[in-house]
Every structure is written in structure tokens, then in C-alpha cells.
Write a protein that holds these residues in place. Structure first.
Motif, PDB file in Angstrom:
ATOM      1  N   LEU A 185       0.825  -1.209   0.000  1.00  0.00           N
ATOM      2  CA  LEU A 185       0.000   0.000   0.000  1.00  0.00           C
ATOM      3  C   LEU A 185       0.864   1.267   0.000  1.00  0.00           C
ATOM      4  CD1 LEU A 185      -2.813  -1.042   2.507  1.00  0.00           C
ATOM      5  CD2 LEU A 185      -2.999  -0.810   0.020  1.00  0.00           C
ATOM      6  N   THR A 207       0.914   4.083  -2.898  1.00  0.00           N
ATOM      7  CA  THR A 207       0.665   5.472  -2.521  1.00  0.00           C
ATOM      8  C   THR A 207       1.776   6.392  -3.007  1.00  0.00           C
ATOM      9  OG1 THR A 207      -0.527   4.747  -0.538  1.00  0.00           O
ATOM     10  CG2 THR A 207       0.248   7.025  -0.582  1.00  0.00           C
ATOM     11  N   VAL A 243      -6.664   6.081  -1.495  1.00  0.00           N
ATOM     12  CA  VAL A 243      -6.070   4.879  -0.900  1.00  0.00           C
ATOM     13  C   VAL A 243      -6.591   4.605   0.512  1.00  0.00           C
ATOM     14  CG1 VAL A 243      -3.887   3.805  -0.178  1.00  0.00           C
ATOM     15  CG2 VAL A 243      -3.994   5.094  -2.309  1.00  0.00           C
ATOM     16  N   GLU A 265       0.984   5.509   5.100  1.00  0.00           N
ATOM     17  CA  GLU A 265       0.595   5.980   3.764  1.00  0.00           C
ATOM     18  C   GLU A 265       0.713   7.491   3.628  1.00  0.00           C
ATOM     19  OE1 GLU A 265      -2.480   2.306   3.100  1.00  0.00           O
ATOM     20  OE2 GLU A 265      -3.261   4.339   3.329  1.00  0.00           O
TER      21      GLU A 265
END
Length: 424
Positions: A99, A103, A119, A141
Motif C-alpha cells: 500500500l 501510494t 487509498v 501511507e
């Protein structure tokens, strides 16, 4: 008025950090004080590009929130969440790494605020599916978006300001910043393994259930999904074509939101349910507070002090701009700071002993972009992520974010230091 503005800002910052007062209440109350005592007037607070609310940011957020609200109805976030969890074999660290990389790469092509808006919903669903706490993943993130956004001309608003002043092209950013950002991302992912090590325990039963799911079954409305993705693709393309189209991202986001609402057939209650009103109000108050510091010359005094300290030494200049910008960007929005410093650096690089020293520009940008990771209000993406987390029942405290963000900021700046010194 100078000291009044500084005191009000410090008090509001302290209230936000203490978390004894809701951050929106603190920011709006502080904005009300600087307006009431006349530090800034309605003209400066609401209509000035230098000292007022940045409506481009506010309406960019609003437009993208509407688009996300429509997308949520299609089931696409559940689809991506299941896909990501399965690709990572349900292992929490692999999920975080995947992730974060998505990102960071997306933030280089878009702006980091748009990226985290897209996201974050996926992250909440992934974490729920595998039974882990989402807060560390959301923090990671936000940090990844600020690092990735540093790499390109359109990744972070300060980059656009410097590109305009210095005449840098999109390729200039790729050549000068992308290599060191790639190194930072590798270091960041490894650092996440240490920083969040206590949060990498998933529920085995839930992981087993996820591995048996078919992500295609998560899609609830394929027709709306096709229309939504077409509009989103057009919006993202328009963001990337900003140098050609000359349309502000806020205008593009509002046009995309309006078009999607018109063709979706959804009721306003459906797509407006995802609007982070608290986040938008917090931004408005914060913009007015920072604008008051610009109006009374506090930011200008800091810029003049940095320029005087730099003197005629390129090494001292790059280090002061890198680390000084990082410290200031952790406390105030980096957009007005970079807007104030850009003409100072432009003058330094145009004539005198530092003429032609491009390293000063890159040091300024690296400090301003990476320093924003240090605190929960140091970058727009941080504010957006903490707002989304709170709204979904997973509040992130100022100090929890800052505990991790400050470490990441110091490490990435430590990587940037030898890079700037050796290359420039």
C-alpha cells in the motif's frame, strides 16, 4: 501585531498538540481572534492569494471527496482491498509495504492529497479484512505520499511554485529528485518494519477467509463503476496535463465531481455522506492563521534571517535551506513558506557568489516537502488522513502521528543531506 499573531498561532498549535480542545475548534477560534483584532481583514483572509484561505486546496478536497463518495457505492474499494490482501498473502507487513509503494508512486503522478483520499478507504477495508489496527497503515501511507510527491513537478504544491520561479521542467524534477526519492522509499519501507513491528499480527482465521474470497464478487454496480472510472481517469489525466490545460486542480476536481454526480443518478445524501467537513473547516482556519503570520511579516523575517545566515557559502546555504525548511514546514504550511523563500533563493542564485547554484533550489524543496512528515499538521495529506481515521472510528492523536513522522522526517533528511552535498 507581529507578536500577537505569533502568540495566537503558538497557543492554537499547543491546543492542537495537547488534544484537550478539538482541533477544528482551536483552528477556527484562532482564526476568529486574528480577524477580530484586525491582524488580517476579510479581504486578506478570504480573497488574498498570499494570506488567505487556499480555496484551490479546499475545493480540490471537496471535489475528490464527492468522487470518492460515488466510487464507494460501486464496491471498487472492497475489490482492491481483497486483491491487495491476497497479493500480500494476508501478511501485515507485506500489506503495508504494498500500500505504501502504491501510494508513493501514485503521489508522484498525482498530488498527495488526491492519492490518500483514494487509498485510505482501501486501507481501512484491508485492515478490517485481516484483523489488524488500521492506524499504523494510515500513518505510513501519509508519510509515503509526502515522500513520493517530492519526486515530480506535480507531486506537491511547493514543487509547482519553485518550478515557476526557477524555470524547471518536469524532467528536471525527475533527474534531480527522483533518484534520491527512490532511495528514501526503500529506506522508508525498511523503517516501517521497525517502527510498526508491534502491529504486524493478523487474525489467522480472517486471513484464511480473505484468501478464499473472489474479489470480483465485491463489485455491486458494474455500470456505475465503468462510468466512475472513466470520469476519474479524465480527472487524473487533466491533473497531469496542467501545464498544457492551465486548469487548476480544484476546477478539474469540481468539474469531475459535477459530471459524475449528474451521470450517477445517486441522491445527494449518498455521495455527500463521505465529505470530511471537519477537515475542510480545519484547513480554512489553519490557512487564516498561517496567513496572519505572512501578513505581519513573521515568515518574511524568517526568510531574511535564513538568507543572511547563508552568506556566500553554498554548503552552508544548502544545509540551512534543507534543515531550516524542514523545521519550519513541520510547524507551518509549506506552501506560504516556499512562496516566501522562492524569491529569496531566486535572488541568491541569480547574482553574487551563489549565482547558478541550483542545489539551493533542490535543498529548499527537499526540506519543505520532507519536513512536513514530522507532525500531524505539517502536510495536507497528514491532515486529511487523520480526519478520515477519526471519522471511521480510529482517531490518530497528534503525538502518535508525530512520534512516527518525526523519525521518518529525520531519516529521509539524513539521506538527502549527503545527496545534496555530493551532487551540488
Amino acid at each position: 501585531m507581529l507578536w500577537v499573531a505569533v502568540v495566537v498561532f503558538v497557543v492554537v498549535y499547543a491546543l492542537i498538540a495537547s488534544e484537550k480542545v478539538n482541533r477544528v475548534v482551536a483552528a477556527l477560534a484562532g482564526a476568529g481572534v486574528v480577524l477580530a483584532v484586525g491582524i488580517v481583514g476579510p479581504e486578506q483572509a478570504f480573497f488574498s492569494e498570499e494570506t488567505g484561505v487556499d480555496w484551490n486546496v479546499v475545493f480540490l478536497l471537496f471535489g475528490m471527496m464527492v468522487i470518492v463518495g460515488v466510487l464507494r457505492q460501486t464496491g471498487v474499494f472492497e475489490y482492491v482491498a481483497i486483491w491487495a490482501a491476497k497479493r500480500a498473502r494476508g501478511r501485515p507487513f507485506r500489506v503495508m509495504a504494498l500500500l505504501c509503494l502504491i501510494t508513493a508512486v501514485a503521489s508522484a503522478g498525482l498530488d498527495n492529497v488526491t492519492t490518500v483520499l483514494l487509498v485510505a478507504p482501501v486501507t481501512l477495508l484491508v485492515c478490517d479484512r485481516i484483523g489488524v489496527r488500521p492506524v499504523p497503515y494510515l500513518i505510513a501511507e501519509a508519510l509515503a505520499s509526502n515522500i513520493g510527491g517530492t519526486a515530480t513537478l506535480i507531486g506537491d504544491p511547493p514543487n509547482l511554485i519553485v518550478a515557476s520561479r526557477a524555470g524547471f521542467t518536469f524532467n528536471d524534477f525527475l533527474v534531480n529528485l527522483a533518484p534520491v526519492v527512490a532511495v528514501m522509499l526503500v529506506a522508508f519501507v525498511l523503517l516501517c518494519r521497525v517502527l510498526f513491528r508491534r502491529d504486524f499480527t493478523a487474525d489467522p482465521d480472517q486471513v484464511a477467509e480473505v484468501m478464499e474470497l473472489d474479489e470480483r464478487e465485491a463489485i455491486r454496480d458494474r455500470s456505475l463503476l465503468v462510468r466512475s472510472l472513466a470520469v476519474l481517469a479524465a480527472v487524473l489525466a487533466a491533473f497531469s496535463l496542467h501545464p498544457v490545460l492551465h486548469l487548476e486542480p480544484s476546477v478539474v476536481a469540481l468539474l469531475g465531481a459535477g459530471l459524475l454526480v449528474a451521470i450517477s443518478g445517486l441522491s445527494p445524501q449518498t455521495y455527500l455522506a463521505d465529505i470530511e467537513w471537519e477537515t475542510l473547516l480545519f484547513f480554512a482556519g489553519l490557512f487564516i492563521l498561517v496567513g496572519s503570520l505572512v501578513e505581519v511579516g513573521a515568515v518574511g523575517h524568517l526568510a531574511d534571517g535564513l538568507a543572511a545566515a547563508i552568506g556566500d557559502s553554498p554548503v552552508r546555504g544548502m544545509m540551512l535551506l534543507l534543515w531550516g525548511s524542514a523545521v519550519l514546514s513541520a510547524a507551518v504550511d509549506n506552501i506560504p513558506y516556499v512562496a516566501t523563500m522562492a524569491p529569496v533563493v531566486q535572488q541568491l542564485t541569480a547574482e553574487g557568489p551563489l549565482a547558478g547554484r541550483e542545489g539551493l533550489w533542490w535543498a529548499l524543496l527537499l526540506g519543505a516537502d520532507l519536513g512536513g512528515n514530522a507532525t500531524a499538521i505539517g502536510a495536507s495529506a497528514n491532515v486529511v488522513v487523520t480526519g478520515i481515521a477519526k471519522r471511521n472510528g480510529h482517531p490518530i492523536s497528534f503525538w502518535e502521528f508525530t512520534k512516527y513522522g518525526s523519525v521518518v522526517a529525520v531519516v529521509t533528511l539524513a539521506i538527502a543531506t549527503p545527496y545534496v552535498l555530493l551532487r551540488y
